[in-house]
Every structure is written in structure tokens, then in C-alpha cells.
Design a protein around this motif. Structure first.
Motif, PDB file in Angstrom:
ATOM      1  N   CYS A  12       0.860  -1.185   0.000  1.00 49.21           N
ATOM      2  CA  CYS A  12       0.000   0.000   0.000  1.00 49.21           C
ATOM      3  C   CYS A  12       0.900   1.239   0.000  1.00 49.21           C
ATOM      4  CB  CYS A  12      -0.868   0.001   1.244  1.00 49.21           C
ATOM      5  SG  CYS A  12       0.134   0.058   2.749  1.00 49.21           S
ATOM      6  N   GLY A  14       1.235   3.508   2.254  1.00 48.74           N
ATOM      7  CA  GLY A  14       1.902   3.739   3.532  1.00 48.74           C
ATOM      8  C   GLY A  14       3.155   2.897   3.689  1.00 48.74           C
ATOM      9  N   CYS A  96       2.289   6.014   8.852  1.00 53.76           N
ATOM     10  CA  CYS A  96       1.427   6.199   7.686  1.00 53.76           C
ATOM     11  C   CYS A  96       0.506   7.403   7.932  1.00 53.76           C
ATOM     12  CB  CYS A  96       0.581   4.955   7.447  1.00 53.76           C
ATOM     13  SG  CYS A  96      -0.610   5.188   6.103  1.00 53.76           S
ATOM     14  N   THR A 162      -6.766   0.683  11.513  1.00 52.76           N
ATOM     15  CA  THR A 162      -6.924   0.805  10.056  1.00 52.76           C
ATOM     16  C   THR A 162      -7.010  -0.530   9.318  1.00 52.76           C
ATOM     17  OG1 THR A 162      -4.526   0.899   9.822  1.00 52.76           O
ATOM     18  CG2 THR A 162      -5.705   3.019   9.942  1.00 52.76           C
ATOM     19  N   CYS A 190      -8.569   1.631   6.343  1.00 53.13           N
ATOM     20  CA  CYS A 190      -7.957   2.366   5.234  1.00 53.13           C
ATOM     21  C   CYS A 190      -8.362   1.766   3.889  1.00 53.13           C
ATOM     22  CB  CYS A 190      -6.445   2.399   5.396  1.00 53.13           C
ATOM     23  SG  CYS A 190      -5.647   0.880   4.894  1.00 53.13           S
TER      24      CYS A 190
HETATM   25  S1  SF4 Z   1      -3.023   2.440   7.239  1.00 47.42           S
HETATM   26 FE1  SF4 Z   1      -3.452   1.353   5.322  1.00 47.42          FE
HETATM   27  S2  SF4 Z   1      -2.295   2.546   3.796  1.00 47.42           S
HETATM   28 FE2  SF4 Z   1      -1.428   3.050   5.804  1.00 47.42          FE
HETATM   29  S3  SF4 Z   1       0.257   1.582   6.131  1.00 47.42           S
HETATM   30 FE3  SF4 Z   1      -1.556   0.721   7.106  1.00 47.42          FE
HETATM   31  S4  SF4 Z   1      -2.413  -0.635   5.525  1.00 47.42           S
HETATM   32 FE4  SF4 Z   1      -1.024   0.790   4.482  1.00 47.42          FE
END
Ligand code: SF4
Length: 329
Positions: A12, A14, A96, A162, A190
Motif C-alpha cells: 500500500c 503507507g 502512515c 486501520t 484504510c
Molecule cells: S493504514 Fe493502510 S495505507 Fe497506511 S500503512 Fe496501514 S495498511 Fe497501508
């Protein structure tokens, strides 16, 4: 053996950002560069960074004074920043931005005088970081908790980890909404969590077995396996091809494969090759074009090129099928 390959899968935005932060810190600052907590929950990613000069530690106290430290993507409680400042550490924060958003919500709603409930898994690094932002109650669906024992008219704001199961989180939120009269819900799951789970639901209807490629301590990987199981299909979470058990494949002609948000694509390709796959059908769900800016201290350097090669090697037929998503409405 036919493979149905979920997309989106893997890194992803992040995780890409967090890995970039460590790589760029290794280029810019004297070695070693310390990383507090695994930068992301995948041993291959952690090792590849350690091979380049990073040292992963669990506690700020284990870092020599004056060193550079990267705080992991999962987020950290304020005490970790305070203890780092006391030791004169140069902190580069790879949290993130979608986790930082939850931290900001926690502080805002606490300032507004509302009581906070965090739906999350006790002990997960992200939950530790979020619970440090202000006073809050944790609702962990694995513990059978029914939520806090507050008066019915208590103003309550619900935050979430998330990377939880979309369906379990919705059930937990409904319980809190039934229980209290004034509830604000900030559903913080997320985009990467939501999209990967939506695709695995589609996969589960097409195959006899789902393999989730990723680490056993990765929350989002575990949730993908659970979603497949909840949809009635046999599912296993494996780090890579070495953990394939031939008994899982007996009588199986169609295998669904996906990977978590911290899993390198090379491991997915290695599993597909180890299966002796003759045909790969990519099942496309939501399109993702998310990226995050670097932390301020690294913004003057060029972003790294990432190998996003998704092509499976070998003599394999490939095709793509697109599934309808919420974006189509
Ligand atoms: S919150 Fe979602 S986008 Fe951010 S690091 Fe975790 S899994 Fe990845």
C-alpha cells in the motif's frame, strides 16, 4: 492448476513510503540507522533493510544517544517521541498518514469533551500508538467485550484500527450505536484494507483454496485469511513458497492468491511458480493510485523507483477479469 490472482494486493502507499523513508535515511545519515519496531510487518522487508545498515529495535531505550531512528509505519505514542528527545535522537517519523489522521481525530474529539472508543486489537503496535494520543477505551472483538460501561447519554466517538475486518468492524460499530444515544463514527479502515478484502471476497467464490502471502504478525494479512474462511473456503497465510503444504492442494484445481499490504510482490510470484501454475487470471477490483509525500526532512531527495513488475515468469497464460466495485456506482 489455475490461479486467480487478486488485485489490488501487496504494498500500500503507507508501506511504500515507510520503506522509502528507511532507504533514504540510510543514504542520508550515518550508519547504523535504527528502526523502532519492524518498519512494516514483513520479515523479508525488514531483513532487506537490515542488510543495508538498518537495525530494528523494540524500544527507544535500546538506541545509542545521538543516533538516527525511523519510527515505524504503525505509529507511536507521544512518550516514544519524548524519550527519543531526551536521548538526543534524530527521529524520522514513517507513520502512515492514514494512521496520523486517526491520532489527530483522537486528540480533536477528546478536546471536544467526547469519550473515545477504539475498535482494535489489543497489543498491536498501531493500537499502542493510537491509545497513547488521549484517554480511550479499547473494544477488541476477539475478547467478547460489549463496550464501555458509561451512561447511555455519554457523547461517544468511535475510532478504528486501520487494518481490521470490514465486516467485524461494522458489527462492533453497530453495537456501540445501539448502546449510546450520541455516537460519532469515524470508520478509519484504510483504502488498502477495504480494497484487498473486497477482492478476496470475490476470489473466494471462484476457488477451492485461498493463499494469502504475508507474515503471521501482519494484521491485514490475517484479516484477508479470515475473510476467505468466512466466505467458506479453505485459506492459509504463508510467508512464501517454502511454507506451501502439498496436502492443501490435493483435489484443488483453482487457487486464489492475494497478499497483504506489506508483502513484496516477488514472494507472490515465487508462490505462483512453486504451484506449477498453467494459467493466471487476474481478478481486478478497485483501482488504487494513492501515494503519500515523504516526511519533511526527506522531501528534498528523489523518490525511489519501485519494482512493481507484476508479470509472472514462465510459460503461463495470463488474462484479466474485472469485478464491479463501489467506485462504479
Ligand atoms: S493504514 Fe493502510 S495505507 Fe497506511 S500503512 Fe496501514 S495498511 Fe497501508
Amino acid at each position: 492448476m489455475k490461479v486467480y490472482l487478486g488485485k489490488p494486493r501487496g504494498f500500500c502507499a503507507g508501506v511504500v513510503r515507510a520503506v522509502d523513508v528507511v532507504e533514504l535515511a540510510l543514504q542520508r545519515y550515518p550508519h547504523p540507522v535504527y528502526v523502532k519496531h519492524q518498519i512494516v510487518h514483513n520479515p523479508y522487508v525488514v531483513k532487506s533493510l537490515e542488510d543495508k545498515g538498518a537495525i530494528t529495535v523494540d524500544d527507544v531505550e535500546n538506541i545509542p544517544a545521538g543516533s538516527t531512528v525511523v519510527f515505524s509505519a504503525h505509529g507511536s505514542p507521544p512518550e516514544d517521541f519524548e524519550r527519543a528527545a531526551e536521548r538526543g535522537l534524530n527521529v524520522v517519523d514513517a507513520t502512515c498518514p492514514l494512521v496520523t489522521k486517526v491520532h489527530n481525530e483522537a486528540r480533536k474529539y477528546a478536546r471536544d469533551g467526547r469519550k473515545l472508543v477504539l475498535v482494535g486489537h489489543r497489543g498491536h503496535q498501531e493500537v499502542i500508538g493510537t491509545m497513547g494520543q488521549s484517554e480511550m477505551d479499547l473494544l477488541d472483538n476477539r475478547e467478547g467485550s460489549t463496550g464501555p460501561d458509561w451512561p447511555d447519554d455519554t457523547p461517544v466517538t468511535v475510532l478504528t484500527q486501520t487494518t481490521l475486518s470490514v465486516d467485524d468492524t461494522q458489527r462492533a460499530i453497530e453495537r456501540i450505536k445501539d448502546r449510546f444515544e450520541d455516537v460519532i463514527v469515524r470508520n478509519d479502515l484504510c483504502y488498502a484494507t477495504t480494497n484487498r478484502q473486497a477482492t478476496v471476497k470475490q476470489l473466494s467464490g471462484m476457488v477451492e483454496l485461498v493463499l494469502v502471502i504475508g507474515a503471521p504478525n501482519s494484521s491485514n494479512c490475517n484479516r484477508l485469511r479470515e475473510v476467505a474462511e468466512a466466505y467458506g473456503v479453505d485459506a492459509h497465510l504463508i510467508n512464501g513458497p517454502d511454507e506451501l503444504d502439498p496436502s492443501w492442494l490435493e483435489g484443488v484445481e483453482n487457487v486464489g492468491i492475494t497478499s497483504g499490504a506489506s508483502t513484496p510482490e516477488s514472494l507472490v510470484r515465487a508462490v505462483i511458480e512453486a504451484l506449477g501454475t498453467t494459467e493466471v487470471v487476474t481478478i481486478e477490483g478497485a483501482e488504487e493510485d494513492v501515494s503519500f509525500v515523504l516526511p519533511p526532512e526527506l522531501r528534498d531527495v528523489d523518490r525511489l523507483e519501485h519494482d512493481q513488475d507484476r508479470v509472472v515468469a514462465g510459460d503461463v497464460t495470463q488474462s484479466v477479469a474485472r469485478i464491479p466495485t463501489a467506485n462504479d456506482n
